[in-house]
Motif scaffolding. Structure first.
Motif, PDB file in Angstrom:
ATOM      1  N   ALA A 239     -17.715  96.361 -20.028  1.00 19.59           N
ATOM      2  CA  ALA A 239     -17.593  96.795 -18.630  1.00 19.59           C
ATOM      3  C   ALA A 239     -17.187  98.257 -18.469  1.00 19.59           C
ATOM      4  CB  ALA A 239     -16.580  95.913 -17.911  1.00 19.59           C
ATOM      5  N   VAL A 240     -16.431  98.776 -19.438  1.00 20.46           N
ATOM      6  CA  VAL A 240     -15.865 100.118 -19.300  1.00 20.46           C
ATOM      7  C   VAL A 240     -16.544 101.061 -20.285  1.00 20.46           C
ATOM      8  CG1 VAL A 240     -13.746 101.488 -19.341  1.00 20.46           C
ATOM      9  CG2 VAL A 240     -13.660  99.074 -18.653  1.00 20.46           C
ATOM     10  N   PRO A 241     -17.188 102.109 -19.777  1.00 22.31           N
ATOM     11  CA  PRO A 241     -17.826 103.063 -20.690  1.00 22.31           C
ATOM     12  C   PRO A 241     -16.804 103.719 -21.618  1.00 22.31           C
ATOM     13  CG  PRO A 241     -18.383 103.543 -18.391  1.00 22.31           C
ATOM     14  CD  PRO A 241     -17.322 102.479 -18.380  1.00 22.31           C
ATOM     15  N   VAL A 242     -17.237 104.083 -22.799  1.00 14.82           N
ATOM     16  CA  VAL A 242     -16.364 104.781 -23.748  1.00 14.82           C
ATOM     17  C   VAL A 242     -15.833 106.042 -23.066  1.00 14.82           C
ATOM     18  CG1 VAL A 242     -16.275 106.007 -25.953  1.00 14.82           C
ATOM     19  CG2 VAL A 242     -17.583 103.874 -25.757  1.00 14.82           C
ATOM     20  N   GLY A 243     -14.521 106.219 -23.122  1.00 14.65           N
ATOM     21  CA  GLY A 243     -13.882 107.367 -22.491  1.00 14.65           C
ATOM     22  C   GLY A 243     -13.589 107.163 -21.007  1.00 14.65           C
ATOM     23  N   GLY A 244     -13.991 106.024 -20.454  1.00 10.20           N
ATOM     24  CA  GLY A 244     -13.758 105.733 -19.042  1.00 10.20           C
ATOM     25  C   GLY A 244     -12.398 105.120 -18.820  1.00 10.20           C
ATOM     26  N   LYS A 245     -12.059 104.941 -17.556  1.00 14.09           N
ATOM     27  CA  LYS A 245     -10.799 104.287 -17.241  1.00 14.09           C
ATOM     28  C   LYS A 245     -11.067 103.028 -16.430  1.00 14.09           C
ATOM     29  CE  LYS A 245      -9.585 107.508 -13.514  1.00 14.09           C
ATOM     30  NZ  LYS A 245      -8.619 108.540 -13.118  1.00 14.09           N
ATOM     31  N   VAL A 246     -10.107 102.100 -16.516  1.00 14.99           N
ATOM     32  CA  VAL A 246     -10.256 100.805 -15.859  1.00 14.99           C
ATOM     33  C   VAL A 246      -9.058 100.535 -14.963  1.00 14.99           C
ATOM     34  CG1 VAL A 246      -9.197  99.457 -17.742  1.00 14.99           C
ATOM     35  CG2 VAL A 246     -10.864  98.371 -16.223  1.00 14.99           C
ATOM     36  N   LEU A 247      -9.341  99.937 -13.816  1.00  7.21           N
ATOM     37  CA  LEU A 247      -8.338  99.445 -12.887  1.00  7.21           C
ATOM     38  C   LEU A 247      -8.348  97.931 -12.981  1.00  7.21           C
ATOM     39  CD1 LEU A 247      -9.640 101.651  -9.979  1.00  7.21           C
ATOM     40  CD2 LEU A 247      -7.374 101.909 -11.037  1.00  7.21           C
ATOM     41  N   LEU A 248      -7.199  97.317 -13.212  1.00  5.01           N
ATOM     42  CA  LEU A 248      -7.133  95.864 -13.407  1.00  5.01           C
ATOM     43  C   LEU A 248      -6.445  95.203 -12.214  1.00  5.01           C
ATOM     44  CD1 LEU A 248      -6.392  96.598 -16.994  1.00  5.01           C
ATOM     45  CD2 LEU A 248      -8.222  95.045 -16.374  1.00  5.01           C
ATOM     46  N   LEU A 249      -7.111  94.178 -11.668  1.00  8.85           N
ATOM     47  CA  LEU A 249      -6.655  93.501 -10.464  1.00  8.85           C
ATOM     48  C   LEU A 249      -6.479  92.010 -10.724  1.00  8.85           C
ATOM     49  CD1 LEU A 249      -6.294  93.735  -7.268  1.00  8.85           C
ATOM     50  CD2 LEU A 249      -8.692  93.034  -7.160  1.00  8.85           C
ATOM     51  N   CYS A 250      -5.345  91.465 -10.321  1.00  8.79           N
ATOM     52  CA  CYS A 250      -5.132  90.011 -10.369  1.00  8.79           C
ATOM     53  C   CYS A 250      -4.621  89.559  -9.011  1.00  8.79           C
ATOM     54  CB  CYS A 250      -4.192  89.625 -11.509  1.00  8.79           C
ATOM     55  SG  CYS A 250      -2.475  90.106 -11.271  1.00  8.79           S
ATOM     56  N   ARG A 251      -3.994  88.418  -8.934  1.00  5.76           N
ATOM     57  CA  ARG A 251      -3.524  87.898  -7.650  1.00  5.76           C
ATOM     58  C   ARG A 251      -2.372  88.726  -7.099  1.00  5.76           C
ATOM     59  NH1 ARG A 251      -0.769  82.084  -7.345  1.00  5.76           N
ATOM     60  NH2 ARG A 251       0.684  83.245  -8.628  1.00  5.76           N
ATOM     61  N   SER A 252      -1.372  89.025  -7.947  1.00  3.99           N
ATOM     62  CA  SER A 252      -0.172  89.682  -7.438  1.00  3.99           C
ATOM     63  C   SER A 252       0.283  90.883  -8.269  1.00  3.99           C
ATOM     64  CB  SER A 252       0.971  88.670  -7.356  1.00  3.99           C
ATOM     65  OG  SER A 252       1.243  88.155  -8.643  1.00  3.99           O
ATOM     66  N   GLY A 253      -0.485  91.263  -9.267  1.00  2.00           N
ATOM     67  CA  GLY A 253      -0.102  92.400 -10.094  1.00  2.00           C
ATOM     68  C   GLY A 253       0.726  92.023 -11.301  1.00  2.00           C
ATOM     69  N   VAL A 254       0.630  90.783 -11.760  1.00  3.19           N
ATOM     70  CA  VAL A 254       1.380  90.342 -12.938  1.00  3.19           C
ATOM     71  C   VAL A 254       0.444  90.152 -14.136  1.00  3.19           C
ATOM     72  CG1 VAL A 254       2.868  88.540 -13.890  1.00  3.19           C
ATOM     73  CG2 VAL A 254       3.202  89.312 -11.542  1.00  3.19           C
ATOM     74  N   ARG A 255      -0.568  89.299 -13.999  1.00  4.70           N
ATOM     75  CA  ARG A 255      -1.532  89.114 -15.095  1.00  4.70           C
ATOM     76  C   ARG A 255      -2.219  90.429 -15.441  1.00  4.70           C
ATOM     77  NH1 ARG A 255      -5.127  84.416 -12.762  1.00  4.70           N
ATOM     78  NH2 ARG A 255      -3.942  85.025 -10.940  1.00  4.70           N
ATOM     79  N   SER A 256      -2.419  91.259 -14.436  1.00  3.27           N
ATOM     80  CA  SER A 256      -3.102  92.526 -14.678  1.00  3.27           C
ATOM     81  C   SER A 256      -2.265  93.481 -15.527  1.00  3.27           C
ATOM     82  CB  SER A 256      -3.524  93.181 -13.365  1.00  3.27           C
ATOM     83  OG  SER A 256      -2.444  93.249 -12.463  1.00  3.27           O
TER      84      SER A 256
ATOM     85  N   GLU B  30      -4.390  98.704 -25.843  1.00  5.11           N
ATOM     86  CA  GLU B  30      -4.473  98.436 -27.288  1.00  5.11           C
ATOM     87  C   GLU B  30      -5.899  98.610 -27.803  1.00  5.11           C
ATOM     88  OE1 GLU B  30      -2.932  94.469 -27.678  1.00  5.11           O
ATOM     89  OE2 GLU B  30      -0.861  95.101 -27.401  1.00  5.11           O
ATOM     90  N   LEU B  31      -6.872  98.374 -26.928  1.00  2.73           N
ATOM     91  CA  LEU B  31      -8.284  98.536 -27.293  1.00  2.73           C
ATOM     92  C   LEU B  31      -8.748  99.987 -27.166  1.00  2.73           C
ATOM     93  CD1 LEU B  31      -9.724  95.390 -25.476  1.00  2.73           C
ATOM     94  CD2 LEU B  31      -9.294  95.660 -27.931  1.00  2.73           C
ATOM     95  N   GLY B  32      -7.843 100.876 -26.748  1.00  2.00           N
ATOM     96  CA  GLY B  32      -8.177 102.288 -26.627  1.00  2.00           C
ATOM     97  C   GLY B  32      -8.755 102.679 -25.281  1.00  2.00           C
ATOM     98  N   ILE B  33      -8.568 101.839 -24.272  1.00  2.00           N
ATOM     99  CA  ILE B  33      -9.094 102.102 -22.934  1.00  2.00           C
ATOM    100  C   ILE B  33      -7.961 102.606 -22.046  1.00  2.00           C
ATOM    101  CG2 ILE B  33     -10.178 101.067 -20.899  1.00  2.00           C
ATOM    102  CD1 ILE B  33     -11.377  98.942 -22.854  1.00  2.00           C
ATOM    103  N   GLU B  34      -8.225 103.643 -21.264  1.00  2.00           N
ATOM    104  CA  GLU B  34      -7.255 104.149 -20.292  1.00  2.00           C
ATOM    105  C   GLU B  34      -7.161 103.124 -19.167  1.00  2.00           C
ATOM    106  OE1 GLU B  34      -6.558 107.986 -17.336  1.00  2.00           O
ATOM    107  OE2 GLU B  34      -8.154 108.072 -18.828  1.00  2.00           O
ATOM    108  N   ALA B  35      -6.052 102.404 -19.101  1.00  2.00           N
ATOM    109  CA  ALA B  35      -5.945 101.240 -18.218  1.00  2.00           C
ATOM    110  C   ALA B  35      -4.823 101.387 -17.201  1.00  2.00           C
ATOM    111  CB  ALA B  35      -5.712  99.984 -19.053  1.00  2.00           C
ATOM    112  N   TYR B  36      -5.112 100.961 -15.970  1.00  2.00           N
ATOM    113  CA  TYR B  36      -4.162 101.004 -14.865  1.00  2.00           C
ATOM    114  C   TYR B  36      -4.054  99.631 -14.215  1.00  2.00           C
ATOM    115  CZ  TYR B  36      -4.648 106.015 -15.349  1.00  2.00           C
ATOM    116  OH  TYR B  36      -4.653 107.287 -15.860  1.00  2.00           O
ATOM    117  N   ASN B  37      -2.845  99.220 -13.924  1.00  2.00           N
ATOM    118  CA  ASN B  37      -2.564  97.998 -13.187  1.00  2.00           C
ATOM    119  C   ASN B  37      -2.560  98.329 -11.694  1.00  2.00           C
ATOM    120  OD1 ASN B  37      -1.398  95.374 -12.467  1.00  2.00           O
ATOM    121  ND2 ASN B  37       0.478  96.542 -12.132  1.00  2.00           N
TER     122      ASN B  37
END
Length: 156
Positions: A92-109, A118-125
């Motif tokens: 889903a995320v291109p190499v070098g891209g960043k991801v926004l993670l969404l769940c119900r309340s901001g806990v699972r994300s 850990e997978l090397g992806i720039e990740a934001y909750n």
């Protein structure tokens, strides 16, 4: 399906636009926490991929963000970790891209953001998640969340 419109416009309430926070908040183990408004801005501008880590049932019955990539962190029933999470996130995320993670309340994300990092992806909750925290009566969608803030969403 209906056109994607902010929830408050769909209900006829109307509301002033929500200003995006200026910057992510620092977090341990991933790039940071962002407000729903900032996440929506980055997503709309193509600066990040939005990944919805809720279960298929949650997205189907509660609602979803149009254009978000569905990659469950845990699977219903039983809420076991999704064994395909890593490969689906990488796809889903291109190499070098960043991801926004969404769940119900901001806990699972948060857990998903840590794994993405850990997978090397720039990740934001995304703070508050899709439905926000429960209120005093244990009802959601009254204390924060993507939907309450009037950001684009749809329901089947």
């Amino acid at each position: 399906m209906d056109e994607a419109v902010p929830a408050n416009l769909q209900s006829g309430l109307g509301a002033a636009p929500v200003a995006a926070d200026a910057a992510p908040r620092p977090a341990e183990g991933y790039a940071g926490d962002v407000s729903p408004a900032l996440a929506a801005q980055w997503f709309a501008e193509g600066q990040a991929v939005l990944v919805d880590v809720r279960t298929d049932a949650e997205r189907e019955w509660v609602g979803f963000v149009p254009g978000a990539v569905p990659v469950a962190w845990k699977q219903w029933p039983g809420m076991a970790l999704n064994p395909d999470f890593d490969s689906a996130l990488r796809a889903a995320v291109p190499v070098g891209g960043k991801v926004l993670l969404l769940c119900r309340s901001g806990v699972r994300s948060v857990a998903a953001a840590r794994r993405a990092a850990e997978l090397g992806i720039e990740a934001y909750n995304i703070l508050e998640g899709f439905e926000g925290d429960p209120d005093a009566d244990a009802h959601r969608n009254r204390k924060g969340g993507w939907r309450l803030r009037g950001l684009p969403w749809r329901q089947n």
